[in-house]
Write a protein that holds these residues in place. Structure first.
Motif, PDB file in Angstrom:
ATOM      1  N   ARG A 131      25.661  -2.156 -13.413  1.00 17.41           N
ATOM      2  CA  ARG A 131      24.260  -1.894 -13.140  1.00 17.41           C
ATOM      3  C   ARG A 131      23.804  -2.611 -11.868  1.00 17.41           C
ATOM      4  NH1 ARG A 131      18.984  -0.884 -15.193  1.00 17.41           N
ATOM      5  NH2 ARG A 131      19.986   0.769 -16.341  1.00 17.41           N
ATOM      6  N   ARG A 132      24.190  -3.868 -11.756  1.00 20.21           N
ATOM      7  CA  ARG A 132      23.744  -4.638 -10.588  1.00 20.21           C
ATOM      8  C   ARG A 132      24.365  -4.093  -9.296  1.00 20.21           C
ATOM      9  NH1 ARG A 132      20.653  -8.944 -11.077  1.00 20.21           N
ATOM     10  NH2 ARG A 132      21.185  -9.536  -8.955  1.00 20.21           N
ATOM     11  N   ASP A 133      25.644  -3.744  -9.368  1.00 14.37           N
ATOM     12  CA  ASP A 133      26.300  -3.176  -8.177  1.00 14.37           C
ATOM     13  C   ASP A 133      25.614  -1.872  -7.758  1.00 14.37           C
ATOM     14  OD1 ASP A 133      28.091  -5.255  -8.129  1.00 14.37           O
ATOM     15  OD2 ASP A 133      29.680  -4.177  -9.201  1.00 14.37           O
ATOM     16  N   THR A 134      25.266  -1.070  -8.758  1.00 16.32           N
ATOM     17  CA  THR A 134      24.605   0.207  -8.467  1.00 16.32           C
ATOM     18  C   THR A 134      23.222  -0.032  -7.868  1.00 16.32           C
ATOM     19  OG1 THR A 134      25.766   1.073 -10.392  1.00 16.32           O
ATOM     20  CG2 THR A 134      24.038   2.460  -9.470  1.00 16.32           C
ATOM     21  N   MET A 135      22.495  -1.018  -8.443  1.00 19.35           N
ATOM     22  CA  MET A 135      21.165  -1.349  -7.924  1.00 19.35           C
ATOM     23  C   MET A 135      21.236  -1.777  -6.457  1.00 19.35           C
ATOM     24  SD  MET A 135      19.594  -3.399 -11.165  1.00 19.35           S
ATOM     25  CE  MET A 135      18.515  -4.479 -10.273  1.00 19.35           C
ATOM     26  N   LYS A 136      22.241  -2.573  -6.142  1.00 17.42           N
ATOM     27  CA  LYS A 136      22.405  -3.036  -4.760  1.00 17.42           C
ATOM     28  C   LYS A 136      22.623  -1.854  -3.832  1.00 17.42           C
ATOM     29  CE  LYS A 136      24.561  -7.299  -6.244  1.00 17.42           C
ATOM     30  NZ  LYS A 136      25.815  -8.044  -6.371  1.00 17.42           N
ATOM     31  N   ASN A 137      23.553  -0.973  -4.243  1.00 16.30           N
ATOM     32  CA  ASN A 137      23.840   0.187  -3.396  1.00 16.30           C
ATOM     33  C   ASN A 137      22.618   1.067  -3.231  1.00 16.30           C
ATOM     34  OD1 ASN A 137      26.465  -0.445  -2.782  1.00 16.30           O
ATOM     35  ND2 ASN A 137      27.338   0.681  -4.507  1.00 16.30           N
ATOM     36  N   GLU A 191       8.791   3.748   0.071  1.00 15.76           N
ATOM     37  CA  GLU A 191       9.365   5.039  -0.322  1.00 15.76           C
ATOM     38  C   GLU A 191       8.943   5.425  -1.720  1.00 15.76           C
ATOM     39  OE1 GLU A 191      13.501   6.273   0.141  1.00 15.76           O
ATOM     40  OE2 GLU A 191      13.809   4.633   1.561  1.00 15.76           O
ATOM     41  N   LEU A 192       8.768   6.722  -1.939  1.00 10.55           N
ATOM     42  CA  LEU A 192       8.593   7.225  -3.302  1.00 10.55           C
ATOM     43  C   LEU A 192       9.987   7.203  -3.921  1.00 10.55           C
ATOM     44  CD1 LEU A 192       6.391  10.431  -2.958  1.00 10.55           C
ATOM     45  CD2 LEU A 192       5.686   8.038  -3.131  1.00 10.55           C
ATOM     46  N   CYS A 193      10.111   6.570  -5.095  1.00 13.31           N
ATOM     47  CA  CYS A 193      11.449   6.515  -5.678  1.00 13.31           C
ATOM     48  C   CYS A 193      11.374   6.149  -7.148  1.00 13.31           C
ATOM     49  CB  CYS A 193      12.308   5.483  -4.943  1.00 13.31           C
ATOM     50  SG  CYS A 193      14.006   5.450  -5.537  1.00 13.31           S
ATOM     51  N   GLY A 194      12.236   6.765  -7.917  1.00  9.05           N
ATOM     52  CA  GLY A 194      12.257   6.489  -9.353  1.00  9.05           C
ATOM     53  C   GLY A 194      13.478   5.676  -9.771  1.00  9.05           C
ATOM     54  N   GLY A 195      14.246   5.189  -8.779  1.00 11.81           N
ATOM     55  CA  GLY A 195      15.510   4.516  -9.086  1.00 11.81           C
ATOM     56  C   GLY A 195      15.356   3.063  -9.493  1.00 11.81           C
ATOM     57  N   THR A 196      16.489   2.418  -9.740  1.00  8.99           N
ATOM     58  CA  THR A 196      16.457   0.992 -10.074  1.00  8.99           C
ATOM     59  C   THR A 196      16.745   0.176  -8.817  1.00  8.99           C
ATOM     60  OG1 THR A 196      18.817   0.950 -10.602  1.00  8.99           O
ATOM     61  CG2 THR A 196      17.310   1.341 -12.418  1.00  8.99           C
ATOM     62  N   HIS A 197      16.025  -0.941  -8.692  1.00  4.92           N
ATOM     63  CA  HIS A 197      16.101  -1.724  -7.457  1.00  4.92           C
ATOM     64  C   HIS A 197      16.301  -3.195  -7.719  1.00  4.92           C
ATOM     65  CE1 HIS A 197      13.785   1.943  -6.664  1.00  4.92           C
ATOM     66  NE2 HIS A 197      14.427   1.935  -5.510  1.00  4.92           N
ATOM     67  N   VAL A 198      16.805  -3.871  -6.691  1.00  2.52           N
ATOM     68  CA  VAL A 198      16.932  -5.333  -6.764  1.00  2.52           C
ATOM     69  C   VAL A 198      15.537  -5.950  -6.614  1.00  2.52           C
ATOM     70  CG1 VAL A 198      19.274  -5.379  -5.839  1.00  2.52           C
ATOM     71  CG2 VAL A 198      17.348  -5.428  -4.257  1.00  2.52           C
ATOM     72  N   ARG A 199      15.411  -7.268  -6.910  1.00  2.00           N
ATOM     73  CA  ARG A 199      14.082  -7.896  -6.825  1.00  2.00           C
ATOM     74  C   ARG A 199      13.739  -8.332  -5.410  1.00  2.00           C
ATOM     75  NH1 ARG A 199      13.497 -11.428 -12.248  1.00  2.00           N
ATOM     76  NH2 ARG A 199      13.741  -9.686 -13.703  1.00  2.00           N
ATOM     77  N   THR A 200      14.756  -8.814  -4.716  1.00  2.00           N
ATOM     78  CA  THR A 200      14.545  -9.100  -3.291  1.00  2.00           C
ATOM     79  C   THR A 200      15.760  -8.546  -2.553  1.00  2.00           C
ATOM     80  OG1 THR A 200      15.754 -11.175  -3.037  1.00  2.00           O
ATOM     81  CG2 THR A 200      13.536 -11.349  -3.927  1.00  2.00           C
ATOM     82  N   THR A 201      15.551  -8.244  -1.278  1.00  2.00           N
ATOM     83  CA  THR A 201      16.632  -7.593  -0.533  1.00  2.00           C
ATOM     84  C   THR A 201      17.878  -8.465  -0.432  1.00  2.00           C
ATOM     85  OG1 THR A 201      15.648  -8.372   1.527  1.00  2.00           O
ATOM     86  CG2 THR A 201      15.091  -6.142   0.834  1.00  2.00           C
ATOM     87  N   SER A 202      17.700  -9.810  -0.522  1.00  5.39           N
ATOM     88  CA  SER A 202      18.883 -10.673  -0.410  1.00  5.39           C
ATOM     89  C   SER A 202      19.845 -10.484  -1.586  1.00  5.39           C
ATOM     90  CB  SER A 202      18.485 -12.142  -0.270  1.00  5.39           C
ATOM     91  OG  SER A 202      17.639 -12.520  -1.321  1.00  5.39           O
ATOM     92  N   ASP A 203      19.366  -9.889  -2.693  1.00  8.94           N
ATOM     93  CA  ASP A 203      20.262  -9.591  -3.815  1.00  8.94           C
ATOM     94  C   ASP A 203      21.373  -8.611  -3.396  1.00  8.94           C
ATOM     95  OD1 ASP A 203      18.759 -11.205  -5.411  1.00  8.94           O
ATOM     96  OD2 ASP A 203      17.657  -9.576  -6.387  1.00  8.94           O
ATOM     97  N   ILE A 204      21.112  -7.833  -2.362  1.00  7.89           N
ATOM     98  CA  ILE A 204      22.113  -6.839  -1.912  1.00  7.89           C
ATOM     99  C   ILE A 204      23.321  -7.555  -1.291  1.00  7.89           C
ATOM    100  CG2 ILE A 204      22.506  -4.842  -0.363  1.00  7.89           C
ATOM    101  CD1 ILE A 204      19.441  -4.339  -0.546  1.00  7.89           C
ATOM    102  N   GLN A 205      23.096  -8.768  -0.827  1.00 12.90           N
ATOM    103  CA  GLN A 205      24.117  -9.646  -0.236  1.00 12.90           C
ATOM    104  C   GLN A 205      24.585  -9.224   1.152  1.00 12.90           C
ATOM    105  OE1 GLN A 205      26.493  -9.321  -3.812  1.00 12.90           O
ATOM    106  NE2 GLN A 205      26.561 -11.564  -3.915  1.00 12.90           N
TER     107      GLN A 205
END
Ligand SMILES: [Zn+2]
Length: 362
Positions: A41-47, A149-163
Motif C-alpha cells: 500500500r505504501r509503495d503504491t501511495m508513493k508511486n 489536482e482532482l483525484c480520488g486516489g490514496t496519497h502520502v502525507r508529505t511529499t518527502s514520504d515518496i523518498q
C-alpha cells in the motif's frame, strides 16, 4: 487465506474484491477479515503521489499545454501518459526529475479536501473535469497550491514520504502521446543497488574503479584500433611473402612466357586482384590465374600481359574455361576477367589445366 488481486466498483458503487485463494478454502457466507498489505500500500501511495508532482514538473518544463492522457500505478512503478507532440529531450527529463526530487526533499504537506466543482476550479485544480464528477469533488493539494489536482486516489502525507523518484524511460505510445515510466522509494534503492553491482562487475572485468571506467574503456578501444592496424600490416607482409612462393612455382611456356596458377585461402577478391597486379609487374610476359575460397565461395581471376593478348590469349576465355571445370562460369575483358566456381574440390584440377588451356590458344 486469500490475496486480493484487483478491486472494482460495480454499478451500485459497491466495491468488489477479486481474490486468489492461497491457502484453505473460501465459501459463501464465510466471514473474512480484510487486511491491508502495508508495504504494498505504501509503495503504491508513493508511486501514485509522485504522478502529481510529475504532472506539475512536466508543465513547468514543457509548458502548460501538456495534459495527462492516462496513468498506471502499482507498488513497483508508475506510468504517466501525456499529450505532447515530440520526444522529451534528455536535458528536459533530467530537469523534470530534478524538480520532482526537489519537491520531495522539501517535504510539502499533502492536503485532501472535498469541495464544490466551482470552488476547486477557483483553487486552480487540474484534472479531468468530466460528467463523472458530481457536485462535490475531491481535491488533492500538495504544498499549499504548488500542485492542485482532482483525484480520488490514496496519497502520502508529505511529499518527502515518496523518498525519491527516478525516471526510467520516455517513449511514444501513440501519435501525440508520450509515456514516462518511473520508480520511487524502495524501488529506487533496489535499482541503485543493482546498477552498483553491474558497475562493480564491469570494474572487476576491466580492473578499474567505477570512476575510471570510461577512461579505461576509451583506452581499450584505442588499443583495439592499434591491434587491428597491426593485423592489417601483418596480413600485407604475409601476402608479400606468398608472392615469392607463387613466382617460384610459375610454369614456363615454350615461348618463354610464364604461367602462374595459384590457389589462395580466405582472401577477398580485392586482395587477390592486388596480388595479381604485383605478379604481373614481376613477369614480363605471361598469364596469371588465381583462385580464392572465402566464406565457402570459390572465385577466380585471370590476367594476361599485352604481348599475349596480341597473340589471341584472352583473360575472359581462360577464366571461363577454368571456372567451368569446377561447374562455375564467368568471363570479362581481354586483360582481366573474373569468374565464380562451384566445386571447391576441383580447384587443383582446374588450376592444373591453365597451362594446357593457354597453349591451345597460342
Ligand atoms: Zn492522486
Amino acid at each position: 487465506f486469500a490475496e486480493v488481486r484487483d478491486t472494482q466498483k460495480n454499478k451500485n458503487a459497491a466495491i468488489l474484491h477479486h481474490v486468489e485463494v492461497a491457502e484453505g478454502s473460501l465459501s459463501v457466507k464465510d466471514k473474512v477479515e480484510a487486511e491491508v498489505d502495508i508495504m504494498t500500500r505504501r509503495d503504491t501511495m508513493k508511486n501514485h503521489s509522485a504522478t502529481h508532482l510529475l504532472n506539475k514538473a512536466l508543465r513547468e518544463v514543457l509548458g502548460e499545454h501538456i495534459n495527462q492522457a492516462g496513468s498506471y500505478v502499482d507498488s513497483k512503478r508508475l506510468r504517466f501518459d501525456l499529450t505532447h507532440f515530440e520526444g522529451i529531450s534528455k536535458e528536459d527529463l533530467k530537469r523534470i526529475e530534478e524538480i520532482v526530487n526537489e519537491q520531495i526533499a522539501l517535504g510539502l504537506p499533502v492536503a485532501v479536501r472535498e469541495m464544490s466543482l466551482v470552488e476547486s476550479q477557483e483553487e486552480g485544480a487540474i484534472g479531468l473535469f468530466e460528467d463523472k464528477y458530481k457536485d462535490v469533488v475531491r481535491v488533492v493539494n500538495m504544498g499549499n497550491g504548488y500542485s492542485v489536482e482532482l483525484c480520488g486516489g490514496t496519497h502520502v502525507r508529505t511529499t518527502s514520504d515518496i523518498q525519491m523518484l527516478k525516471i526510467m524511460s520516455e517513449s511514444s505510445v501513440a501519435s501525440g502521446i508520450r509515456r514516462i515510466e518511473a520508480i520511487t522509494g524502495r524501488e529506487v534503492y533496489k535499482h541503485m543497488t543493482s546498477s552498483d553491482r553491474v558497475l562493480s562487475n564491469v570494474g572487476t572485468l576491466l580492473k578499474a574503479a567505477p570512476e575510471e571506467l570510461d577512461r579505461r574503456i576509451a583506452e581499450l578501444q584505442s588499443e583495439n584500433k592499434g591491434l587491428q592496424k597491426e593485423v592489417h600490416n601483418l596480413k600485407q607482409e604475409e601476402s608479400a611473402k606468398s608472392l615469392n612462393d607463387v613466382l617460384d612455382q610459375a610454369a614456363e611456356l615454350s615461348n618463354g612466357s610464364k604461367v602462374v596458377a595459384f590457389q589462395f585461402e580466405d582472401m577477398d577478391m580485392d586482395t587477390i586482384r592486388g596480388l595479381g597486379d604485383k605478379i604481373r609487374d614481376q613477369i614480363a610476359s605471361g598469364v596469371i590465374v588465381l583462385s580464392t575460397v572465402k566464406e565457402g565461395k570459390l572465385n577466380f581471376i585471370a590476367m594476361v600481359t599485352k604481348d599475349l593478348i596480341e597473340k589471341g590469349v584472352f583473360a575472359g576465355n581462360i577464366v571461363k574455361q577454368v571456372a567451368q571445370i569446377t561447374g562455375g562460369n564467368g568471363g570479362g575483358r581481354k586483360d582481366f576477367a573474373a569468374a565464380g566456381g562451384k566445386d571447391i574440390s576441383k580447384v587443383d584440377e582446374a588450376l592444373g589445366q591453365v597451362k594446357t588451356i593457354v597453349e591451345q590458344m597460342l
